[in-house]
Design a protein around this motif. Structure first.
Motif, mmCIF file in Angstrom:
data_model
loop_
_atom_site.group_PDB
_atom_site.id
_atom_site.type_symbol
_atom_site.label_atom_id
_atom_site.label_comp_id
_atom_site.label_asym_id
_atom_site.label_seq_id
_atom_site.Cartn_x
_atom_site.Cartn_y
_atom_site.Cartn_z
ATOM 1 N N LEU A 143 -91.770 -41.999 88.900
ATOM 2 C CA LEU A 143 -90.750 -42.777 89.598
ATOM 3 C C LEU A 143 -89.374 -42.261 89.194
ATOM 4 C CD1 LEU A 143 -91.870 -46.515 89.178
ATOM 5 C CD2 LEU A 143 -92.204 -45.051 91.161
ATOM 6 N N TYR A 144 -88.450 -42.308 90.153
ATOM 7 C CA TYR A 144 -87.049 -42.015 89.862
ATOM 8 C C TYR A 144 -86.239 -43.219 90.323
ATOM 9 C CZ TYR A 144 -82.507 -39.692 89.681
ATOM 10 O OH TYR A 144 -81.206 -39.360 89.384
ATOM 11 N N ILE A 145 -85.394 -43.727 89.423
ATOM 12 C CA ILE A 145 -84.557 -44.884 89.736
ATOM 13 C C ILE A 145 -83.104 -44.500 89.534
ATOM 14 C CG2 ILE A 145 -83.934 -47.239 89.076
ATOM 15 C CD1 ILE A 145 -86.788 -47.645 88.139
ATOM 16 N N TYR A 146 -82.281 -44.789 90.524
ATOM 17 C CA TYR A 146 -80.848 -44.516 90.363
ATOM 18 C C TYR A 146 -80.043 -45.769 90.664
ATOM 19 C CZ TYR A 146 -80.263 -44.145 95.479
ATOM 20 O OH TYR A 146 -80.220 -44.403 96.829
ATOM 21 N N GLY A 147 -78.870 -45.829 90.043
ATOM 22 C CA GLY A 147 -77.980 -46.968 90.233
ATOM 23 C C GLY A 147 -76.707 -46.742 89.445
ATOM 24 N N ASP B 240 -77.658 -41.687 87.724
ATOM 25 C CA ASP B 240 -76.617 -42.472 88.382
ATOM 26 C C ASP B 240 -76.484 -42.159 89.871
ATOM 27 O OD1 ASP B 240 -75.569 -39.933 88.092
ATOM 28 O OD2 ASP B 240 -73.647 -40.586 87.249
ATOM 29 N N VAL B 241 -77.208 -41.131 90.336
ATOM 30 C CA VAL B 241 -77.194 -40.762 91.754
ATOM 31 C C VAL B 241 -78.613 -40.387 92.168
ATOM 32 C CG1 VAL B 241 -74.793 -39.971 91.772
ATOM 33 C CG2 VAL B 241 -76.633 -38.352 91.204
ATOM 34 N N PRO B 242 -78.897 -40.311 93.471
ATOM 35 C CA PRO B 242 -80.211 -39.845 93.904
ATOM 36 C C PRO B 242 -80.481 -38.443 93.353
ATOM 37 C CG PRO B 242 -78.999 -40.780 95.747
ATOM 38 C CD PRO B 242 -78.032 -40.678 94.617
ATOM 39 N N PRO B 243 -81.741 -38.091 93.146
ATOM 40 C CA PRO B 243 -82.045 -36.790 92.524
ATOM 41 C C PRO B 243 -81.501 -35.601 93.308
ATOM 42 C CG PRO B 243 -84.031 -37.821 93.426
ATOM 43 C CD PRO B 243 -82.960 -38.858 93.437
ATOM 44 N N ILE B 244 -81.450 -35.701 94.618
ATOM 45 C CA ILE B 244 -80.943 -34.601 95.431
ATOM 46 C C ILE B 244 -79.472 -34.336 95.160
ATOM 47 C CG2 ILE B 244 -80.321 -36.036 97.396
ATOM 48 C CD1 ILE B 244 -81.904 -32.495 97.469
ATOM 49 N N LEU C 122 -86.652 -27.690 88.589
ATOM 50 C CA LEU C 122 -86.516 -29.045 88.048
ATOM 51 C C LEU C 122 -85.980 -29.983 89.113
ATOM 52 C CD1 LEU C 122 -86.504 -31.196 85.858
ATOM 53 C CD2 LEU C 122 -84.266 -30.340 85.113
ATOM 54 N N LYS C 123 -84.965 -29.551 89.832
ATOM 55 C CA LYS C 123 -84.389 -30.417 90.862
ATOM 56 C C LYS C 123 -85.438 -30.771 91.911
ATOM 57 C CE LYS C 123 -80.111 -31.197 93.338
ATOM 58 N NZ LYS C 123 -78.728 -30.737 93.502
ATOM 59 N N SER C 124 -86.280 -29.795 92.247
ATOM 60 C CA SER C 124 -87.359 -30.050 93.212
ATOM 61 C C SER C 124 -88.322 -31.105 92.690
ATOM 62 C CB SER C 124 -88.104 -28.747 93.490
ATOM 63 O OG SER C 124 -89.241 -28.978 94.290
ATOM 64 N N ARG C 125 -88.698 -30.996 91.426
ATOM 65 C CA ARG C 125 -89.638 -31.962 90.858
ATOM 66 C C ARG C 125 -89.026 -33.362 90.743
ATOM 67 N NH1 ARG C 125 -91.561 -27.370 90.078
ATOM 68 N NH2 ARG C 125 -93.663 -26.876 89.340
ATOM 69 N N LEU C 126 -87.741 -33.421 90.441
ATOM 70 C CA LEU C 126 -87.086 -34.722 90.346
ATOM 71 C C LEU C 126 -87.095 -35.458 91.684
ATOM 72 C CD1 LEU C 126 -84.028 -33.814 88.075
ATOM 73 C CD2 LEU C 126 -86.014 -35.205 87.442
ATOM 74 N N CYS C 127 -87.227 -34.708 92.759
ATOM 75 C CA CYS C 127 -87.254 -35.318 94.094
ATOM 76 C C CYS C 127 -88.664 -35.722 94.514
ATOM 77 C CB CYS C 127 -86.660 -34.358 95.130
ATOM 78 S SG CYS C 127 -84.891 -34.041 94.923
ATOM 79 N N TRP C 128 -89.670 -35.402 93.687
ATOM 80 C CA TRP C 128 -91.031 -35.812 93.988
ATOM 81 C C TRP C 128 -91.164 -37.325 93.758
ATOM 82 C CZ3 TRP C 128 -94.584 -31.804 91.005
ATOM 83 C CH2 TRP C 128 -94.439 -30.542 91.593
ATOM 84 N N GLY C 129 -92.282 -37.860 94.240
ATOM 85 C CA GLY C 129 -92.613 -39.239 93.915
ATOM 86 C C GLY C 129 -91.752 -40.262 94.637
ATOM 87 N N THR C 130 -91.800 -41.488 94.131
ATOM 88 C CA THR C 130 -91.089 -42.611 94.748
ATOM 89 C C THR C 130 -89.709 -42.757 94.121
ATOM 90 O OG1 THR C 130 -93.202 -43.733 95.048
ATOM 91 C CG2 THR C 130 -91.220 -45.053 95.309
ATOM 92 N N ILE C 131 -88.700 -42.931 94.979
ATOM 93 C CA ILE C 131 -87.317 -43.060 94.531
ATOM 94 C C ILE C 131 -86.818 -44.458 94.878
ATOM 95 C CG2 ILE C 131 -84.963 -42.181 94.789
ATOM 96 C CD1 ILE C 131 -86.238 -39.489 95.609
ATOM 97 N N TYR C 132 -86.260 -45.134 93.892
ATOM 98 C CA TYR C 132 -85.734 -46.486 94.096
ATOM 99 C C TYR C 132 -84.243 -46.523 93.795
ATOM 100 C CZ TYR C 132 -90.488 -48.440 94.202
ATOM 101 O OH TYR C 132 -91.780 -48.744 94.530
ATOM 102 N N HIS C 133 -83.526 -47.314 94.573
ATOM 103 C CA HIS C 133 -82.106 -47.563 94.324
ATOM 104 C C HIS C 133 -81.978 -48.942 93.694
ATOM 105 C CE1 HIS C 133 -77.754 -48.154 96.029
ATOM 106 N NE2 HIS C 133 -77.767 -47.921 94.720
ATOM 107 N N LEU C 134 -81.471 -48.995 92.487
ATOM 108 C CA LEU C 134 -81.279 -50.266 91.788
ATOM 109 C C LEU C 134 -79.956 -50.871 92.237
ATOM 110 C CD1 LEU C 134 -82.844 -51.906 89.663
ATOM 111 C CD2 LEU C 134 -81.460 -50.798 87.902
#
Length: 230
Positions: free
Chosen positions: A45-49, A134-138, A147-159
């Motif tokens: 999971l990647y969470i940004y906010g 603090d920002v979306p992985p992209i 690494l940037k490609s892998r950070l964009c894998w999976g589910t991304i949530y905005h807190l």
């Protein structure tokens, strides 16, 4: 591998638990990360906010809850990370790794490469990884393309950040967990007179809690004014 056996010296905040986190507007995020603590759900999971949205709180809450479900976990805050050969060494053997503030390693070639390899090792071991920024992985200023490609894998949530009414509720919840009774008028006073960032508000509440214990006084507006000098 236990927390004590790991080479990193990070420690969790005692009050950063699910019980003290107000999920208002972020119910789906809280549900997803609680599932990670239980050892189920997505492997990444990647969470940004924005600052103060509760990213660090949620990651530490996962680590507090994980042992209840026989899951091993570790929290790695990157706010003060420096190039080191073994920052992530051995973490892939844990059920869950929580990496906080990934934006802080952007442009650090050694750390970017280390995280890239950790990502691959965690995946190979079929363990779970959650990363916040603090920002979306992209939009991260990560230089290593893989690494940037892998950070964009999976589910991304905005807190989502809280509105004023929700901030008041969050303050009252945190106060209740600390054994305090925060009158709504006192809470509204804090929102008017203090920095509105939740991290700062919680820090102020902690200061008031300590003063209240020391002086054996309730949290009233006059007492808050006295302690904060406002």
């Amino acid at each position: 591998m236990s927390l004590q056996q790991l080479p990193l010296g990070f420690r969790l905040r005692d009050d950063a638990t699910f019980a003290s986190f107000l999920p208002a507007g972020n119910e789906l995020v809280v549900h997803a990360v609680f599932n990670l603590a239980r050892g189920i759900g997505d492997n990444y999971l990647y969470i940004y906010g924005s600052t103060g949205s509760g990213r660090s709180h949620l990651l530490q809450a996962i680590c507090h809850a994980a042992p209840e479900f026989n899951q091993t976990s570790f929290y790695v805050p990157l706010h003060s990370a420096q190039d080191t050969a073994d920052l992530f060494a051995g973490l892939e053997n844990l059920n869950l790794i929580c990496i906080d503030d990934v934006q802080n390693i952007a442009g650090h070639a050694e750390l970017e490469e280390q995280l890239f390899h950790l990502f691959n090792r965690v995946r190979a071991n079929n363990n779970r990884l959650i990363i916040t920024g603090d920002v979306p992985p992209i939009n991260l200023a990560i230089k290593l393309p893989d690494l940037k490609s892998r950070l964009c894998w999976g589910t991304i949530y905005h807190l989502q950040t809280l509105n004023d009414e929700q901030k008041l509720s969050a303050l009252q919840l945190r106060a209740k967990v600390r054994g305090l009774d925060l009158d709504p008028q006192v809470g509204k006073f804090l929102l008017r007179r203090c920095p509105r960032d939740m991290t700062q508000l919680f820090s102020t509440l902690e200061e008031l809690d300590q003063a209240s214990l020391t002086e054996q006084r309730r949290l009233t507006i006059p007492f808050v004014k006295e302690v904060l000098g406002v």
